[in-house]
Enzyme design. Structure first.
Site, PDB file in Angstrom:
ATOM      1  N   ARG A 185      12.988  54.700  38.784  1.00  0.00           N
ATOM      2  CA  ARG A 185      13.070  54.371  37.362  1.00  0.00           C
ATOM      3  C   ARG A 185      13.118  55.641  36.519  1.00  0.00           C
ATOM      4  NH1 ARG A 185       9.461  50.337  33.516  1.00  0.00           N
ATOM      5  NH2 ARG A 185      10.241  51.186  31.558  1.00  0.00           N
ATOM      6  N   CYS A 229      11.802  35.411  33.420  1.00  0.00           N
ATOM      7  CA  CYS A 229      11.484  36.532  32.540  1.00  0.00           C
ATOM      8  C   CYS A 229      10.451  36.035  31.539  1.00  0.00           C
ATOM      9  CB  CYS A 229      12.735  37.033  31.828  1.00  0.00           C
ATOM     10  SG  CYS A 229      12.463  38.477  30.756  1.00  0.00           S
ATOM     11  N   ASP A 230       9.542  36.900  31.144  1.00  0.00           N
ATOM     12  CA  ASP A 230       8.517  36.478  30.187  1.00  0.00           C
ATOM     13  C   ASP A 230       8.923  36.724  28.739  1.00  0.00           C
ATOM     14  OD1 ASP A 230       8.369  39.202  30.484  1.00  0.00           O
ATOM     15  OD2 ASP A 230       6.216  39.307  30.798  1.00  0.00           O
ATOM     16  N   HIS A 273      17.434  39.509  28.988  1.00  0.00           N
ATOM     17  CA  HIS A 273      17.288  40.656  28.079  1.00  0.00           C
ATOM     18  C   HIS A 273      18.431  40.732  27.066  1.00  0.00           C
ATOM     19  CE1 HIS A 273      14.335  43.086  30.841  1.00  0.00           C
ATOM     20  NE2 HIS A 273      13.876  41.890  30.480  1.00  0.00           N
ATOM     21  N   TYR A 295      14.772  42.973  23.459  1.00  0.00           N
ATOM     22  CA  TYR A 295      15.650  43.968  24.077  1.00  0.00           C
ATOM     23  C   TYR A 295      16.943  44.178  23.288  1.00  0.00           C
ATOM     24  CZ  TYR A 295      12.672  44.422  28.158  1.00  0.00           C
ATOM     25  OH  TYR A 295      11.616  44.697  28.988  1.00  0.00           O
TER      26      TYR A 295
END
Length: 459
Positions: free
Chosen positions: A97, A172-173, A202, A251
């Site tokens: 990452r 996804c939360d 997102h 996002y």
């Protein structure tokens, strides 16, 4: 029911375990056994120590929990007999990452791990592993449901669905978090509202918030105080949200405020650690200390978890002047809440309306049937059936189609081993501003990740 968690040493696994413990005393508890699998032994030891402390706390207040946890050393053994598989792997771990972010920032573009250049690199590295995992599930647990949280979640879910069909559901939360915050801003019970939400992972919009037979979203958009009382309102500002007429997923700040987000990330990278570097250091510290002091593992994990939540999208909040996150957003209840709700609906055959990532199958106009979208679905023992959705607006559909095209190029690059569709993915992404920059990015990632050359050996 047996639940296999792939990426069992992952930092968020205790959230799932905590939720499972909380319902384990019920006669209709979803899960009776958890099987963990991870390729990193130190991470597994640290997380198992946290789970033991959580189990101790439950035992003290409720007695021995009817939930067992064990670990397996091989993927095949972990999958054997699994009714549900939870996939939460991270290819390249936290150093990957960090590199995804740094290469992008050095090329002058946003370096987020799931959005833009960083997400493309992450996808190129992750899809070969996701395909192997999907094939292993098809062989060793062909009747299992797969709940995917491996990022980039929409892209990975679509890739796994090419092997597993509709037995894989991405979660996804973010959508449930947005819906919950919007409902609370109107003093509504989040459990009693119905969200009209559509897009990609997102990259989606809350277009309606139904309660008492009417859409309450216009009320929220008209009330500046209520609108700026929660994170998305402060991120985007009341004026822009009223201009849009919807509430964007957080996002989308990377798209709507791209210059500001990129500048804030670049400033952070010059002055200190990137978000990835910050998390990598936090997690190194936790896993190291948990191994040395397993009796304190829960306290160490919970402290690191709180620091992680406080720093979430910190660059974006600085860029927009959004301030600190609300206390209610620091307690969890998103990731594990969605995962458990999906598993309950699947195993108990209790039809439940949930926003998840599934193949479109005609639900959202403008996208083909196999495109994985993030929309409300009716989830029951037959799987997740996407509910028909109103068409996206012009600019929403244009952005969704552009990003979906990039995802398809990433999948083609991995399938064919060719760098040509990979270059096209970088160049066509809305957050990469030139073909020259795209070439720089592709070369930078190939140099930073030598194994990527094996994924993309052809021109």
């Amino acid at each position: 029911m047996r639940l296999a968690i792939l990426g069992g040493g992952g930092f968020r696994v205790p959230l799932v375990h905590r939720a499972l413990l909380a319902e384990s005393a019920r006669s209709d508890a979803v899960v009776s056994e958890v099987v963990l699998f991870d390729t990193d032994e130190q991470r597994m030891r640290g997380i198992r120590a946290v789970l033991e402390r959580q189990r101790d706390a439950y035992r003290t207040s409720h007695g021995e929990p009817p939930l067992t946890v064990r670990a397996e050393d091989t993927l095949a053994a972990a999958l054997q007999g699994a009714d549900t598989v939870f996939s939460a792997i991270r290819v390249g771990a936290m150093p990957g990452r960090v590199t995804d972010e740094r290469v992008a920032l050095s090329a002058g573009v946003i370096g987020q791990e799931t959005v833009g250049a960083g997400g493309i690199s992450y996808g190129l590295r992750t899809l070969p592993v996701a395909h192997r995992v999907a094939r292993a599930i098809a062989e060793h647990a062909p009747n299992a449901w797969v709940v995917n949280f491996t990022n980039p979640a929409g892209l990975v879910t679509e890739a796994m669905s090419s092997v597993l069909g509709d037995r894989v559901i991405g979660i996804c939360d973010s959508p449930v978090g947005l819906t919950r915050r919007a409902a609370r801003a109107l003093d509504l019970d989040p459990a009693g509202v119905r969200a009209d939400y559509a897009g990609l992972n997102h990259l989606g919009w809350l277009r309606g918030l139904w309660s008492g037979g009417r859409d309450r979203l216009p009320d929220l958009l008209a009330d500046s105080d209520a609108l700026t009382s929660f994170e998305e309102g402060r991120l985007f500002g009341a004026e822009w949200l009223r201009t849009l007429g919807v509430l964007p997923n957080e996002y989308l700040h990377y798209y709507y405020m791209a210059r500001e987000a990129a500048a804030a990330a670049a400033d952070s990278a010059r002055e200190g650690p990137t978000r990835g570097e910050e998390l990598a250091e936090q997690q190194r510290g936790f896993y190291r200390e948990a191994a040395a002091r397993p009796g304190e593992a829960f306290e160490l994990w919970d402290r690191a978890r709180l620091e992680r939540e406080q720093g979430y999208m910190a660059d974006n909040r600085r860029a927009s002047g959004a301030g600190e996150r609300a206390e209610a957003d620091l307690e969890g209840g998103g990731y594990e809440e969605v995962a458990l709700a999906v598993m309950r609906a699947l195993t108990r055959d209790e039809p439940t309306r949930l926003i998840v990532d599934v193949r479109n199958r005609g639900a959202l106009p403008g996208l083909d049937d196999d495109a994985v979208v993030e929309v409300p679905c009716l989830v029951d023992a037959g799987g997740a059936q996407p509910l028909s959705a109103a068409p996206l607006s012009g600019h929403q559909l244009a952005l969704v189609l552009a990003v979906k095209s990039v995802e398809r190029d990433v999948m083609e690059a991995v399938r064919t081993g060719s760098r040509t569709p990979a270059l096209r993915a970088f160049a066509a992404h809305p957050l990469v501003d030139s073909v020259t920059t795209a070439r720089t990015l592709l070369q930078g990632y190939l140099e930073a990740f030598p194994d990527l050359g094996d994924v993309l050996p052809r021109p």
